[in-house]
Design a protein around this motif. Sequence first.
Motif, PDB file in Angstrom:
ATOM      1  N   SER A  22      19.075   0.690 -12.879  1.00 21.94           N
ATOM      2  CA  SER A  22      19.295   1.843 -11.907  1.00 21.94           C
ATOM      3  C   SER A  22      18.866   1.479 -10.641  1.00 21.94           C
ATOM      4  CB  SER A  22      18.581   3.089 -12.402  1.00 21.94           C
ATOM      5  OG  SER A  22      17.318   3.105 -12.082  1.00 21.94           O
ATOM      6  N   PHE A  23      19.223   2.032  -9.503  1.00 17.44           N
ATOM      7  CA  PHE A  23      19.133   1.973  -8.179  1.00 17.44           C
ATOM      8  C   PHE A  23      17.606   2.581  -7.874  1.00 17.44           C
ATOM      9  CE2 PHE A  23      23.618   1.864  -8.308  1.00 17.44           C
ATOM     10  CZ  PHE A  23      23.776   0.764  -7.807  1.00 17.44           C
ATOM     11  N   GLY A  24      16.810   2.009  -7.183  1.00 13.81           N
ATOM     12  CA  GLY A  24      15.384   2.418  -6.912  1.00 13.81           C
ATOM     13  C   GLY A  24      14.831   2.048  -5.749  1.00 13.81           C
ATOM     14  N   GLY A  25      13.547   1.991  -5.584  1.00 14.28           N
ATOM     15  CA  GLY A  25      12.686   1.622  -4.592  1.00 14.28           C
ATOM     16  C   GLY A  25      12.088   2.955  -4.004  1.00 14.28           C
ATOM     17  N   VAL A  26      11.013   2.932  -3.448  1.00 13.27           N
ATOM     18  CA  VAL A  26      10.365   4.104  -3.167  1.00 13.27           C
ATOM     19  C   VAL A  26      11.271   4.712  -2.124  1.00 13.27           C
ATOM     20  CG1 VAL A  26       8.435   5.394  -2.211  1.00 13.27           C
ATOM     21  CG2 VAL A  26       8.130   3.737  -4.207  1.00 13.27           C
ATOM     22  N   GLU A 150       4.192   6.968   2.561  1.00  9.95           N
ATOM     23  CA  GLU A 150       4.329   6.794   1.194  1.00  9.95           C
ATOM     24  C   GLU A 150       3.462   5.476   0.792  1.00  9.95           C
ATOM     25  OE1 GLU A 150       5.024   8.427  -2.699  1.00  9.95           O
ATOM     26  OE2 GLU A 150       5.167   9.484  -0.570  1.00  9.95           O
ATOM     27  N   PRO A 151       2.319   5.787   0.171  1.00 15.26           N
ATOM     28  CA  PRO A 151       1.711   4.371   0.097  1.00 15.26           C
ATOM     29  C   PRO A 151       2.360   3.239  -0.916  1.00 15.26           C
ATOM     30  CG  PRO A 151       0.259   6.177  -0.172  1.00 15.26           C
ATOM     31  CD  PRO A 151       1.533   6.922  -0.180  1.00 15.26           C
ATOM     32  N   THR A 152       3.231   3.581  -2.004  1.00 17.41           N
ATOM     33  CA  THR A 152       3.847   2.728  -2.932  1.00 17.41           C
ATOM     34  C   THR A 152       2.923   2.280  -3.787  1.00 17.41           C
ATOM     35  OG1 THR A 152       4.094   0.824  -1.627  1.00 17.41           O
ATOM     36  CG2 THR A 152       5.792   2.424  -1.196  1.00 17.41           C
ATOM     37  N   CYS A 153       1.822   1.701  -3.747  1.00 18.59           N
ATOM     38  CA  CYS A 153       0.927   0.915  -4.621  1.00 18.59           C
ATOM     39  C   CYS A 153      -0.493   0.741  -3.914  1.00 18.59           C
ATOM     40  CB  CYS A 153       1.328  -0.445  -5.015  1.00 18.59           C
ATOM     41  SG  CYS A 153       1.399  -1.520  -3.920  1.00 18.59           S
ATOM     42  N   VAL A 154      -1.520   0.284  -4.824  1.00 18.30           N
ATOM     43  CA  VAL A 154      -2.902   0.388  -4.328  1.00 18.30           C
ATOM     44  C   VAL A 154      -3.135  -0.458  -3.213  1.00 18.30           C
ATOM     45  CG1 VAL A 154      -5.228  -0.204  -5.104  1.00 18.30           C
ATOM     46  CG2 VAL A 154      -3.908   1.030  -6.597  1.00 18.30           C
ATOM     47  N   GLU A 155      -2.289  -1.705  -3.331  1.00 22.97           N
ATOM     48  CA  GLU A 155      -2.634  -2.872  -2.013  1.00 22.97           C
ATOM     49  C   GLU A 155      -1.999  -2.297  -0.767  1.00 22.97           C
ATOM     50  OE1 GLU A 155      -1.298  -3.283  -5.176  1.00 22.97           O
ATOM     51  OE2 GLU A 155      -2.901  -4.575  -6.285  1.00 22.97           O
ATOM     52  N   LEU A 166      -3.560   4.850  11.360  1.00 20.23           N
ATOM     53  CA  LEU A 166      -3.904   5.845  10.515  1.00 20.23           C
ATOM     54  C   LEU A 166      -3.835   7.235  10.976  1.00 20.23           C
ATOM     55  CD1 LEU A 166      -4.396   6.418   7.238  1.00 20.23           C
ATOM     56  CD2 LEU A 166      -6.828   6.327   8.169  1.00 20.23           C
ATOM     57  N   ASN A 167      -4.545   7.372  12.355  1.00 20.18           N
ATOM     58  CA  ASN A 167      -4.441   8.617  12.798  1.00 20.18           C
ATOM     59  C   ASN A 167      -3.182   9.051  13.512  1.00 20.18           C
ATOM     60  OD1 ASN A 167      -4.848   6.632  14.897  1.00 20.18           O
ATOM     61  ND2 ASN A 167      -5.815   7.838  16.507  1.00 20.18           N
ATOM     62  N   PHE A 168      -1.961   8.313  13.438  1.00 20.72           N
ATOM     63  CA  PHE A 168      -0.709   8.608  13.720  1.00 20.72           C
ATOM     64  C   PHE A 168       0.146   9.307  12.668  1.00 20.72           C
ATOM     65  CE2 PHE A 168      -0.387   5.009  17.270  1.00 20.72           C
ATOM     66  CZ  PHE A 168      -1.459   5.508  17.753  1.00 20.72           C
ATOM     67  N   ILE A 169      -0.512   9.136  11.535  1.00 19.35           N
ATOM     68  CA  ILE A 169       0.241   9.798  10.456  1.00 19.35           C
ATOM     69  C   ILE A 169      -0.169  11.171  10.240  1.00 19.35           C
ATOM     70  CG2 ILE A 169       0.389   9.484   7.662  1.00 19.35           C
ATOM     71  CD1 ILE A 169       1.192   6.968   9.117  1.00 19.35           C
ATOM     72  N   SER A 170       0.978  11.979  10.006  1.00 19.61           N
ATOM     73  CA  SER A 170       0.981  13.432   9.757  1.00 19.61           C
ATOM     74  C   SER A 170       0.740  13.781   8.220  1.00 19.61           C
ATOM     75  CB  SER A 170       2.107  14.016  10.235  1.00 19.61           C
ATOM     76  OG  SER A 170       2.192  13.695  11.679  1.00 19.61           O
ATOM     77  N   TYR A 171       1.414  13.098   7.356  1.00 23.04           N
ATOM     78  CA  TYR A 171       1.267  13.490   6.061  1.00 23.04           C
ATOM     79  C   TYR A 171       1.228  12.234   5.139  1.00 23.04           C
ATOM     80  CZ  TYR A 171       3.878  17.816   7.517  1.00 23.04           C
ATOM     81  OH  TYR A 171       4.311  18.812   8.355  1.00 23.04           O
ATOM     82  N   THR A 172       0.440  12.258   4.168  1.00 26.52           N
ATOM     83  CA  THR A 172       0.490  10.964   3.253  1.00 26.52           C
ATOM     84  C   THR A 172       0.489  11.702   1.860  1.00 26.52           C
ATOM     85  OG1 THR A 172      -0.535   8.920   2.677  1.00 26.52           O
ATOM     86  CG2 THR A 172      -2.222  10.596   3.279  1.00 26.52           C
ATOM     87  N   SER A 173       0.940  10.829   1.103  1.00 29.66           N
ATOM     88  CA  SER A 173       1.319  11.297  -0.529  1.00 29.66           C
ATOM     89  C   SER A 173       0.639  10.265  -1.433  1.00 29.66           C
ATOM     90  CB  SER A 173       2.581  11.825  -0.899  1.00 29.66           C
ATOM     91  OG  SER A 173       3.536  10.689  -0.343  1.00 29.66           O
ATOM     92  N   PRO A 174      -0.555   9.695  -1.521  1.00 29.66           N
ATOM     93  CA  PRO A 174      -1.082   9.021  -2.411  1.00 29.66           C
ATOM     94  C   PRO A 174      -1.253   9.660  -3.928  1.00 29.66           C
ATOM     95  CG  PRO A 174      -2.830   9.741  -1.327  1.00 29.66           C
ATOM     96  CD  PRO A 174      -1.642  10.384  -0.950  1.00 29.66           C
ATOM     97  N   ASN A 175      -1.239   8.639  -4.933  1.00 27.08           N
ATOM     98  CA  ASN A 175      -1.786   9.117  -6.253  1.00 27.08           C
ATOM     99  C   ASN A 175      -3.341   8.922  -6.206  1.00 27.08           C
ATOM    100  OD1 ASN A 175      -2.247   6.251  -7.056  1.00 27.08           O
ATOM    101  ND2 ASN A 175      -0.348   6.151  -7.949  1.00 27.08           N
ATOM    102  N   LEU A 176      -3.926   9.339  -7.341  1.00 23.22           N
ATOM    103  CA  LEU A 176      -5.477   9.155  -7.247  1.00 23.22           C
ATOM    104  C   LEU A 176      -5.872   7.701  -7.190  1.00 23.22           C
ATOM    105  CD1 LEU A 176      -8.206  10.523  -7.399  1.00 23.22           C
ATOM    106  CD2 LEU A 176      -8.008  10.750  -9.712  1.00 23.22           C
ATOM    107  N   VAL A 177      -5.238   6.849  -7.663  1.00 25.39           N
ATOM    108  CA  VAL A 177      -5.954   5.321  -7.741  1.00 25.39           C
ATOM    109  C   VAL A 177      -5.432   4.930  -6.096  1.00 25.39           C
ATOM    110  CG1 VAL A 177      -5.368   3.144  -8.332  1.00 25.39           C
ATOM    111  CG2 VAL A 177      -5.075   4.935  -9.957  1.00 25.39           C
TER     112      VAL A 177
END
Length: 326
Positions: A22-26, A150-155, A166-177
């Motif tokens: 399927s087509f993907g990518g965050v 959108e972080p996409t992964c831990v690294e 980092l202080n330019f970012i308004s929203y971020t949506s990480p998972n817990l890891v």
Amino acid sequence: MAKITSSNIMLEGTNPGRIMTSFGGVARNIAECMARLEVDPLFISAVGPDLHGLKLKENFKQVGMSNKGLLEYTDCSTATYCLVLDHLGETYCAIGDMDIFSKIEPHDVLQFADHIRNAPLLCIDGNLRVDTIKFICELCKEHSIPIWFEPTCVEKAVKPWLASVLNFISYTSPNLVELRSMYQTITGNAIPSSPAMGSTLHDKLEECFRYCPVILESVPTILVSLGRDGMLVSQREGNKIVFKHYPAAPEHLLPVKVASASGAGDSFAGAVVAGLVHGHSLDYSVRAGLKASYLSLLSGHTISHLVSPTELFSADQWMLNKPTVF
């Protein structure tokens, strides 16, 4: 994507399962979700001169997205990602061929500067180079464009910090890891790991209560994915921090029978961004995002074909899915 159908995974043997393409990518998934919600996203990315790149352009036409933001590099293949799911539909492991993203330099993005300056919101993921992320964030800061990271992964979750934006970012949506990774990078404090870490909702919330305040000193809104336990939204309001926990779905729809967890987080992000662009409140947009995520889990597609403004932005039981406030 490969899904192993047996509960007993053989590391050195052939596992029975189902394989689909399927087509993907965050970022692509988020853009498709936005397009289905009648937001007209300009998706800026890279493709190679191969079949995957050609099919991606065809997919854009089917979804109703412009391919004007696609940069073609002749010496790289289009990014591909092989996701392996266990019998429950949860991620087991993944392999990514994403070297092409390192080709996207600041001067490549510069040609889209007018689009960025006039955007109501810019969504960026962690696949880009640090210097490219820095350039884009500085351009947005100059023109007061809110940024969703959108972080996409831990690294890759720490790239805005490495780029000093980092202080330019308004929203971020990480998972817990990913949230742990961001916290450790910012503070330099190691987090001891244990098999039971984050195993219950209470444990997950306690971690978020500990990590989020540090990140909130730079980013005003953090939306932490808690998997089957829903979403925690944290914001700084004056001198205090407010946490709101949203269950994954209305109680009568739980537990969710998962066809695939791939794309659920992207569906959430795309729907929340679309809601904000349409002028809805964050609270309303989060509820719509949770419904988009739920539809993705059921469908087996990264973005459910049922996603539409009528389906998500209408008064139903999802809009009554009130959060617990801490």
